[in-house]
Design an enzyme around this catalytic site. Structure first.
Site, short mmCIF file in Angstrom:
data_model
loop_
_atom_site.label_atom_id
_atom_site.label_comp_id
_atom_site.label_asym_id
_atom_site.label_seq_id
_atom_site.Cartn_x
_atom_site.Cartn_y
_atom_site.Cartn_z
N GLU A 210 -0.25 -9.32 -1.17
CA GLU A 210 -1.68 -9.72 -0.79
C GLU A 210 -2.36 -9.63 -2.05
O GLU A 210 -3.26 -10.58 -2.50
CB GLU A 210 -2.35 -8.48 0.17
CG GLU A 210 -1.74 -9.10 1.53
CD GLU A 210 -2.28 -7.74 2.59
OE1 GLU A 210 -1.93 -6.47 2.00
OE2 GLU A 210 -2.89 -7.74 3.63
N GLY B 254 0.79 -5.18 0.93
CA GLY B 254 -0.58 -5.22 -0.04
C GLY B 254 0.09 -5.71 -1.44
O GLY B 254 -0.90 -6.30 -2.19
N GLU C 125 4.34 -5.49 7.47
CA GLU C 125 3.59 -4.35 7.91
C GLU C 125 4.17 -4.04 9.34
O GLU C 125 4.04 -3.03 10.06
CB GLU C 125 2.10 -4.71 7.95
CG GLU C 125 1.41 -4.64 6.48
CD GLU C 125 1.66 -5.84 5.59
OE1 GLU C 125 2.37 -6.72 5.84
OE2 GLU C 125 0.99 -5.90 4.63
N ALA D 80 0.99 -1.24 0.02
CA ALA D 80 0.11 0.10 0.04
C ALA D 80 1.02 1.14 -0.07
O ALA D 80 2.02 1.06 0.31
CB ALA D 80 -0.85 -0.06 1.12
N1 3HC Z 1 4.56 3.42 -0.08
C1 3HC Z 1 4.96 4.44 -0.43
N2 3HC Z 1 6.35 4.90 -0.74
C2 3HC Z 1 7.11 3.85 -0.53
C3 3HC Z 1 6.77 2.75 -0.38
C4 3HC Z 1 5.64 2.41 -0.26
N3 3HC Z 1 4.94 1.12 0.12
N4 3HC Z 1 7.83 1.93 -0.60
C5 3HC Z 1 8.99 2.61 -0.79
N5 3HC Z 1 8.36 3.86 -0.88
C6 3HC Z 1 9.25 5.10 -1.20
C7 3HC Z 1 10.41 5.52 -0.37
O1 3HC Z 1 9.84 6.43 0.78
C8 3HC Z 1 11.61 5.92 -1.18
O2 3HC Z 1 11.04 7.32 -1.52
P1 3HC Z 1 12.09 8.60 -1.62
O3 3HC Z 1 13.03 8.11 -2.97
O4 3HC Z 1 11.07 9.87 -1.71
O5 3HC Z 1 13.01 8.59 -0.28
C9 3HC Z 1 11.25 5.29 -2.60
O6 3HC Z 1 10.10 4.62 -2.62
C10 3HC Z 1 12.30 4.12 -3.04
O7 3HC Z 1 12.14 3.32 -1.72
P2 3HC Z 1 13.91 2.92 -0.96
O8 3HC Z 1 14.53 3.94 -1.04
O9 3HC Z 1 13.19 2.06 0.12
O10 3HC Z 1 13.92 1.90 -2.25
P3 3HC Z 1 14.90 0.67 -2.37
O11 3HC Z 1 14.94 0.13 -3.48
O12 3HC Z 1 15.87 0.52 -1.24
O13 3HC Z 1 13.98 -0.35 -1.41
C11 3HC Z 1 11.62 -1.58 -1.07
C12 3HC Z 1 12.76 -0.80 -2.13
C13 3HC Z 1 12.27 -2.82 -0.77
C14 3HC Z 1 10.42 -1.75 -1.78
C15 3HC Z 1 11.69 -0.65 0.06
O14 3HC Z 1 11.31 0.77 -0.12
C16 3HC Z 1 10.38 -1.02 1.04
O15 3HC Z 1 10.73 -2.13 1.81
N6 3HC Z 1 9.38 -0.52 1.19
C17 3HC Z 1 8.15 -0.63 2.04
C18 3HC Z 1 7.39 -1.84 1.82
C19 3HC Z 1 6.41 -2.14 2.77
O16 3HC Z 1 6.56 -1.87 4.26
N7 3HC Z 1 5.32 -2.48 2.43
C20 3HC Z 1 3.98 -2.74 3.25
C21 3HC Z 1 3.20 -1.03 3.09
S1 3HC Z 1 2.03 -1.51 4.22
C22 3HC Z 1 0.63 -2.52 3.15
O17 3HC Z 1 1.07 -2.87 2.33
C23 3HC Z 1 -0.53 -2.55 4.08
C24 3HC Z 1 -1.36 -3.46 3.35
O18 3HC Z 1 -1.39 -4.73 4.17
C25 3HC Z 1 -2.60 -3.23 3.23
#
Ligand code: 3HC
Ligand code: NAI
Length: 707
Positions: free
Chosen positions: A109, A106, A129, A63
């Protein structure tokens, strides 16, 4: 929407591509777009199956995390992804998910709602998450156990750890590994399955029965240990347990309730703050855009003590060959033995293969001379914490370094400008303050001097990332960000012992608050002699008549230097297990008597408030002085360098959550009791509190002024 999600036809296979850089997060418009195109493909008689794939580096990283704050504040309605995922699963034509990069949160998912999943070898899948203080909120806790089994789902949802493609295949999360072109492979796979009945994950209950009766209890016990203080891992376990015990729809309802509880918690706000903070600190306002970091392919380190050895390992671990120099053969051998021992331990514990450990060790060249230093792109000095010694070393470094070589100091508190004055090119000098143990701790505090060149700053920050660290840029002042703040934090902990709290009570109160260890335990680990040396170095700044902790000097005079001496604030056995020491209590009582400090019963709440608000107050000054670029830089420094609980967001964010007027009130109380020299509220804190503002708001305001 058209460009965020698009449909192309490859003969009888429809391909839906999500193109929402940088990570294809499921932001507004994406689920709706996919659902609309899915409907279009389902109605097209020429289409027999559908492939969903991500453009760019990744499938779907989850998400859009930025949306959660908007939902909590009421700015955006809370949209459920459940109907969208049911629409995928109920699609009358097989939907094949083509995964590369990350299928996280997500993203996984969504993938699990498809009928099949094919995966590229380098991909990772996970439900991270909990790292954001949340749980999967779109049936991840319900579909994952149906594919991977309950035990694995508990583990993945409760720890947030991702797994690689091959493991996903073995577990049944993925159906085929595609070693060649992913899209082509996915299309071919889709053709193969087009005529078969499409399996719906939510109806696959055969793996739900494989639970050990003690599984959930054991998982909770483990989560309480590894995620001490965190609520989300326990909620994630509850949700997976619901999958094992309830029908799918009811399980989803339970998951949604638990998700909402997490979403509206301060833990999730704090962890999301930390997630973005970790990325924000890499952005340096004011650094000219055309400044590119230099390549660092060879490094050298001076001093093979506690820090020099760890720093050399850090370079070697990142694949950078490094020379390490000492003054005497004995010290060099001692340092190398520690390095060898560390690698041997990692290999024995299975964290590294034997071959890997040997390869890393081979990248470290120990020597007593400066031979080869003229090839290094960076030289890191890690000799004794003494300005005179460091200046001598920097003069030597200047003589042997090649032009363009960065001269870095690992000083933890000394004046970088003073050190740089001994170098022939002070613009090439910078502080790279690693934390102990340097090869383990994630924080790298990069300290810019008055003359440090922008390119040197950019290179040090980029090098931090290459070394697997989180680099935070600090300005030059005694102790920079981290240790300048730790001084009043420790001071209060020490005062509290003089005033009547026991060492154990002080440590326990802050441990219970969530700190990785209590302040006096940290002091014992670092070595009390370090603080002693620093106090001597900075004694000239002390204002006469202002109370200073007396106990730490007394302990040092007794050579109670902490863990390494077997005694400091506590006694330590051979395994470094602490126990209380009556001698310290007696010393505290004597000190109090001599200094007329009344001894009293002290509540844990006072211990936490005094120590943590001492951090916050100094943090506010650091922010106002421009030593930290933003409040979030302080938060990240404390989370990654000092064991501050990420689920409290760092000291400045924590102060925001408590409310700055409340923090100010407590600081004013301390000022009345302990005097203005120790406790005058920082002007920035007072201003923000009086205006009803926050540190996070202060960061935003500064950001908008810069833009
Ligand atoms: N939402 C919004 N922005 C996100 C994002 C997300 N899920 N994941 C990454 N970004 C953004 C980062 O903030 C960053 O922004 P910036 O360049 O402005 O600083 C950009 O994307 C690139 O991210 P990284 O610097 O972290 O890039 P990497 O290549 O090192 O890593 C990644 C990529 C492995 C995808 C890492 O970003 C990551 O782990 N992201 C988070 C994933 C996550 O936690 N997902 C779960 C979200 S909650 C959810 O899905 C709820 C659901 O169950 C309903
Ligand atoms: P240490 O005393 O363990 O090691 C210093 C080493 O430098 C010694 O082995 C000494 O022989 C060597 N040395 C001294 N002069 C030298 C020279 N001219 N050439 C080559 N080697 C020389 O000290 P430690 O703890 O490693 O600290 C080093 C620096 O790192 C200090 O500036 C300290 O403040 C800083 N630091 C220490 C931390 C810690 O927890 N120990 C944490 C962060 C920074």
């Amino acid at each position: 929407m058209a460009e965020l999600v698009r449909l192309t036809r490859h003969d009888d296979i429809a391909v839906i591509t999500i193109d929402n850089p940088p990570v294809n997060a499921l932001g507004p418009g994406i689920p709706e777009g996919i659902e609309a195109l899915l409907g279009e493909a389902a109605q097209d008689d020429h289409v027999r199956a559908i492939v969903l794939i991500g453009a760019g580096q990744t499938f779907i990283a989850g998400a859009d995390i930025r949306e959660f704050a908007k939902i909590v504040s009421g700015e955006r309605p809370r949209l459920s992804l459940y109907p969208f995922l049911l629409a995928i699963e109920d699609c009358p034509k097989p939907v094949v998910m083509a995964i590369h990069g990350a299928a996280f949160g997500g993203g996984l998912e969504t993938a699990m709602a498809g009928h099949y999943r094919v995966i590229a070898p380098g991909a990772q899948v996970g439900q991270p998450e909990v790292k954001l203080g949340l749980i999967p909120g779109a049936a991840g806790t319900q579909r994952l156990p149906r594919l991977a089994g309950v035990a694995k789902a508990v583990e993945m949802c409760a720890t947030g750890q991702s797994i690689p493609a091959r493991e996903a295949l073995e577990l049944g999360i993925a159906d085929r590994l595609i070693e060649s072109d992913l899209l082509e492979g996915a299309i071919a796979f889709a053709r193969d399955v087009a005529a078969k009945p499409a399996p719906k994950t939510r109806e696959r209950n055969e793996k739900l029965g494989d639970t050990h009766p003690a599984l959930f209890g054991m998982a909770r016990e483990q989560a309480r240990k590894s995620g001490r203080g965190m609520t989300a891992p326990l909620a994630a376990i509850d949700a997976v347990e619901a999958a094992a015990r309830l029908p799918f729809d009811e399980g989803c309802r339970r998951e949604a309730e638990l998700f909402d509880e997490c979403l509206y918690s301060s833990q999730s706000r704090s962890l999301i703050h930390a997630f973005f903070g970790e990325r924000t600190v890499a952005k340096i306002p004011g650094l000219p855009k055309d400044v590119k970091p230099a390549e660092v392919t060879r490094a050298a380190v001076i001093g093979a003590g506690t820090m020099g050895g760890g720093i050399a390992m850090t370079f070697a671990n990142a694949g950078i060959p490094v020379i390490i120099k000492e003054t005497a053969a004995e010290a060099l051998e001692r340092g190398m033995n520690t390095i060898r021992g560390n690698y041997a331990k990692s290999a024995a514990k299975g964290r590294l293969s034997q071959a890997d450990a040997e390869q890393r060790l081979a990248r470290i060249t120990p020597q007593l001379s400066y031979e080869g230093f003229d090839q290094a792109d960076i030289i890191v000095e890690a000799v004794f914490e003494n300005t005179v010694v460091k200046k001598q070393v920097f003069a030597e470094m200047s003589r042997i370094a090649k032009p363009g070589c960065i001269l870095a100091s690992n000083t933890s508190s000394l004046d970088i400008d003073e050190i740089a004055s001994a170098a022939s090119h002070p613009d090439m000098v910078i502080g790279t303050h690693f934390f102990s143990p340097a090869h383990v701790m994630r924080l790298l505090e990069v300290v810019r001097g008055r003359e440090t060149a922008p390119r040197v700053i950019a290179t040090a920050m980029a090098l931090g990332k290459k070394l697997g660290k989180i680099a935070v840029l600090a300005g030059n002042c005694p102790g920079f960000i981290g240790n300048r703040m730790v001084a009043p934090y420790l001071r209060e902990a020490q005062f509290l012992v003089e005033e009547g709290a026991s060492v154990e009570q002080v440590n326990q109160a802050l441990y219970d608050f969530g700190m990785a260890m209590g302040p006096l335990a940290m002091d014992d680990l670092a070595g009390l002699d370090i603080g002693w040396a620093i106090r001597k170095e900075f004694a000239r700044f002390e204002k006469p008549g202002v109370r200073q902790p007396r106990l730490p000097d007394l302990l040092c005079e007794l050579r109670r230097f902490g863990q390494k001496a077997g005694r400091g604030w506590s006694l330590y056995d051979a395994d470094r297990k602490p126990s209380p020491d009556r001698e310290v209590t007696a010393l505290a009582e004597k000190t109090a008597r001599e200094a007329s400090i009344p001894r009293r019963t002290i509540l844990d709440e006072e211990i936490v408030d005094r120590c943590i608000y001492a951090l916050v107050n100094e943090g506010a000054r650091i922010l106002e002085d421009g030593i930290a670029l933003r409040a979030v830089d302080i938060d990240i420094t404390y989370i990654y360098g000092y064991g501050f609980p990420a689920w409290r967001g760092g000291p400045m964010f924590y102060a925001d959550t408590v409310g700055l007027p409340n923090v100010l009130m407590r600081i004013q109380e301390s000022e009345r009791t302990h005097g203005s020299d120790l406790w005058s509220p920082a002007p920035l804190l007072t201003r923000l509190a009086n205006k009803g503002q926050t540190f996070a708001g202060f960061d935003k305001q500064r950001e908008s002024v810069r833009v």
